[in-house]
Scaffold this active site. Structure first.
Site, mmCIF file in Angstrom:
data_model
loop_
_atom_site.group_PDB
_atom_site.id
_atom_site.type_symbol
_atom_site.label_atom_id
_atom_site.label_comp_id
_atom_site.label_asym_id
_atom_site.label_seq_id
_atom_site.Cartn_x
_atom_site.Cartn_y
_atom_site.Cartn_z
ATOM 1 N N GLU A 348 29.577 28.745 13.763
ATOM 2 C CA GLU A 348 28.130 28.718 13.511
ATOM 3 C C GLU A 348 27.431 27.852 14.539
ATOM 4 O O GLU A 348 26.382 28.208 15.075
ATOM 5 C CB GLU A 348 27.858 28.185 12.090
ATOM 6 N N ASP A 376 23.721 25.118 4.139
ATOM 7 C CA ASP A 376 23.916 24.489 5.456
ATOM 8 C C ASP A 376 22.812 23.491 5.765
ATOM 9 O O ASP A 376 22.488 23.245 6.922
ATOM 10 C CB ASP A 376 24.019 25.571 6.539
#
Lengths: 487, 487
Positions: A348, A376
């Site tokens: 990511e 997140d």
């Protein structure tokens, strides 16, 4: 850096900016906030409202197990064992692949369904030694972290005068002074979204005016001499120059020196380099649905981290509440009509690389992605859910979140953008949600050596696991598919 | 380390502990707090009360000048210029001597009286390169700061297993396991006073049980991967071993690894060494009294700092409000009956070396030290004054502090110990006072690379300069000497 990486990075810059802005929008108060709204009036059919309310005993059971029962403390314990064993986990590293193996084996041992990894080619950037030394007006050491994707310097480093600017406009107005210099961006931290463009594009813009390196002020509202890394971009036909982050303290210091008319010189040394791409994996684990196994509600976090601290917060917390949601549901024997899937995204941090690969590999399954969730933005004390959905979906989300009253996490906020990886889908209209917590200190730790377990709490992780499991279960078990609306 | 330094350190250990405890006693809540009291009933003569109240217009004038007049912003500006020019200033360094020259010249330029330096032989400890690397159970780098006075390691370093302990009692109970190991003290931070004994004596106690090095958890309630240095001691007939501080995060991490039964190995490298003593100086500047120039009220802070950060807080703030108090009084033409003296102590951090020398050199003048003030606990938003005095002195202090109502800093707290350097005198019955501010974040920055201007505020420095100037002026100008009482 390979062409492929450059391409991916360029592709993702615009998306990154939107996402970053949204990930922080709660703490903005400058009018630049992306507008959020929550439906003020909902007219859900009584039958549906009654159905949602009927899940209250199940949700209470989930909460009880997580907060005060068999699962109490498990999320924090498992996260602790994980970060203590593997440390940080940047894409391309053996640490990350070991961590991926571990999560696959763990999920299999937990009795989850369809556990597997899915290959992803990921960039392999390595930091190496790095240092920045103030040479004039006097000699002192500056704490730095090179930015992800940056090239290095020659072994003898870059010794150059410094030009401090506040903004890109400021840089343009001083363009003639920038040639041959190290540009230092002393950008304000109004929000992450407003500041991160200097991290993403600082080296490009500095290079365009002839600078030899780019240093940004670390993107955080608070520092204890804490540099923060993160991804930076290069552009086609613009000479690549090294980029790194200095501390807030030193950015202010250099600004003052310049304002006092002093000549500033810095010696920058960076061994950073991009090695050939390597193979990593997204991890998938499921609890298969009983009636519509092909339809899925997804909970997710990313398993990779930066190569500093140990990534307990970014995104160890999101990873482990996603694992925990499934492990908890499994331990309680709660199997929904639809499949509940956990995805632990890889790479990511280097540009949503795992998520893009997943989108490519599962392009024909998107219609079955009923609701996608990602955590997140920290796993602090939970507030509720930020969601991306239409009017009816918003009303359903509100009703579902009311079930979280026992942990005081019933908040809902509609957002034009949620999550990080899942934005690839929510931007295309797939409904989704992002965990919303009291994350006003998130950027104190973010992408720094301070991203450790000290940012986490066993109590909050329990609550977040409960929230994550509850929302996923209810949305996967409702009599209707969560609506995919255009308004 | 020279014998002289060892001797000074030993002499000062007990004193240090008392002082440290006091410097933090506000934030203690564990019952170990040194008892403080403020006289509940005061029966000062009305004449004296009236006289003190009569200073209100003068104090208002001082406050107005500092907070909103000609001196507004000056303390912060001057502190900024100072730390930006000289950086940190450890005893023995050229930085410190340059800074001392600067303060002498500045005080002369300000028109202060009797400005001079007084020679002090000071220790000269240098840090050099240092690193700690976790070798087992996996390889990772630990952030450290060697402790002041520590010896170094051989160039190849010390590679040894680790024993983590919580307390000295814990160490004793595990004494047989300590031989040949690196002892890590994971002491709790209940207060600075309760924790600092591990910094002072950790290497001694570890060496006594055969350890080869000592690492302490940095003494702070909060960390962003922030190591904190400070002085450590050695004892006669106990083998000297290297000592350093690791971060809170890593102390917790090593504790967990040990609790999980893992074998832990660390490679410690330190180039630290003690060079021959060098000559430094205490700096003295005055506004001579008109009626009793031989009697003095002293304001002070220390000019040296640790060799990390830039010492803007410890003790740049105390230094500059002490300079500022005199400069402000001078600029306002306020000359008291007694002398107001500023002392900028040298080598406080290495054992109050400058203050001990001053005590020796001025032993026969102690009767004329009417009231001694020091600011060495931060210059945050002012609360008032902690004082060491008898009953009548306490009542006078209360009355004087009422004059600070315009800046809401009227607080008084009697303490059995105030200040750091001035404790040498207050322990002998000389009345004294320490600046009291909202310093609950003091130890976030203390003795670390985070000790920079970010810990300071121009508004608070203005208020503190006003407080410092006001108290010094009034006590120096009163019709009576501040009483030196035994009760």
């Amino acid at each position: 850096m390979g062409n492929r990486l450059s391409f991916i990075i360029l592709l993702t810059v615009a998306l990154t900016l939107v996402m970053c802005d949204v990930s922080n929008d709660k703490i903005e108060d400058d009018g630049h906030l992306i507008k959020k709204k929550t439906p003020s009036e909902c007219n859900l059919p009584n039958e549906l409202k009654t159905e949602i309310v009927s899940y209250s005993s199940t949700v209470e059971k989930i909460i009880k197990a997580a907060v005060n029962g068999s699962f109490k403390g498990v999320t924090y314990q498992e996260l602790t064992l994980f970060v203590d064993t593997f440390g940080n986990r940047i894409a391309g590293s053996q640490n990350l692949e070991n961590a991926i193996d571990y999560m696959i084996n763990k999920s299999i041992a937990d009795g989850l369904d369809n556990v597997h990894g899915e290959d992803v080619q990921v960039p392999h950037w390595v930091r190496g030694f790095e240092s920045a030394t103030l040479i004039e007006p006097h000699n002192s050491s500056l704490s730095i972290l090179g930015l992800g994707g940056s090239i290095g310097t020659s072994p003898e480093g870059i010794l150059a005068e410094v030009l401090v600017v506040k903004t890109f406009d400021d840089l343009q107005s001083k363009a003639e002074q920038a040639k041959g210099k190290i540009v230092v961006y002393n950008e304000d931290f109004v929000s992450y979204g407003s500041a991160v463009i200097y991290r993403s594009n600082g080296a490009i813009e500095a290079s365009k005016v002839g600078a030899v390196a780019s240093l940004i002020r670390s993107i955080s509202p608070f520092s204890l001499n804490t540099p923060h890394t993160g991804m930076q971009s290069y552009a086609e036909n613009v000479t690549k120059i090294p980029g790194a982050a200095i501390t807030i303290e030193d950015a202010h210091f250099l600004q003052r020196l310049q304002d006092e008319g002093k000549t500033i010189k810095i010696l920058l040394k960076m061994e950073a380099q991009t090695l050939p791409d390597t193979t990593s994996r997204n991890v998938v684990a499921e609890i298969k649905g009983t009636e519509h196994p092909e339809k899925v509600v997804i909970v997710s976090g990313h398993i990779d981290s930066w190569d500093v601290g140990n990534g307990a917060m970014d995104d160890g917390g999101g990873l482990f509440i996603s694992w925990g949601a499934l492990a908890l549901l499994k331990s309680l024997g709660l199997t929904a009509k639809r499949t509940v899937r956990a995805i632990f995204w890889t790479a990511e941090e280097l540009g949503f690389v795992g998520a893009y690969q997943y989108a490519t590999d599962h392009a024909n399954e998107t219609d079955n992605f009923i609701f996608m969730m990602e955590s997140d933005n920290g796993t602090f004390n939970p507030i509720g859910l930020q969601y991306s959905a239409g009017t009816t979906g918003g009303c359903i989300t509100q009703e579902v979140m009311k079930l979280l009253a026992p942990i005081n996490a019933t908040g809902t906020q509609q957002s034009s953008s949620v999550g990080s990886d899942i934005e690839i889908w929510t931007a295309e209209g797939v409904p989704g949600g992002s965990l919303d917590t009291e994350n006003d200190k998130y950027y104190w730790y973010h992408h720094s050596n301070a991203d450790t377990l000290e940012a986490e709490s066993t109590e909050y992780l329990d609550k977040n696991t409960a929230l994550w499991a509850s929302v996923a279960y209810v949305l996967a078990d409702l009599s209707i598919d969560f609506p995919r609306e255009t308004t």
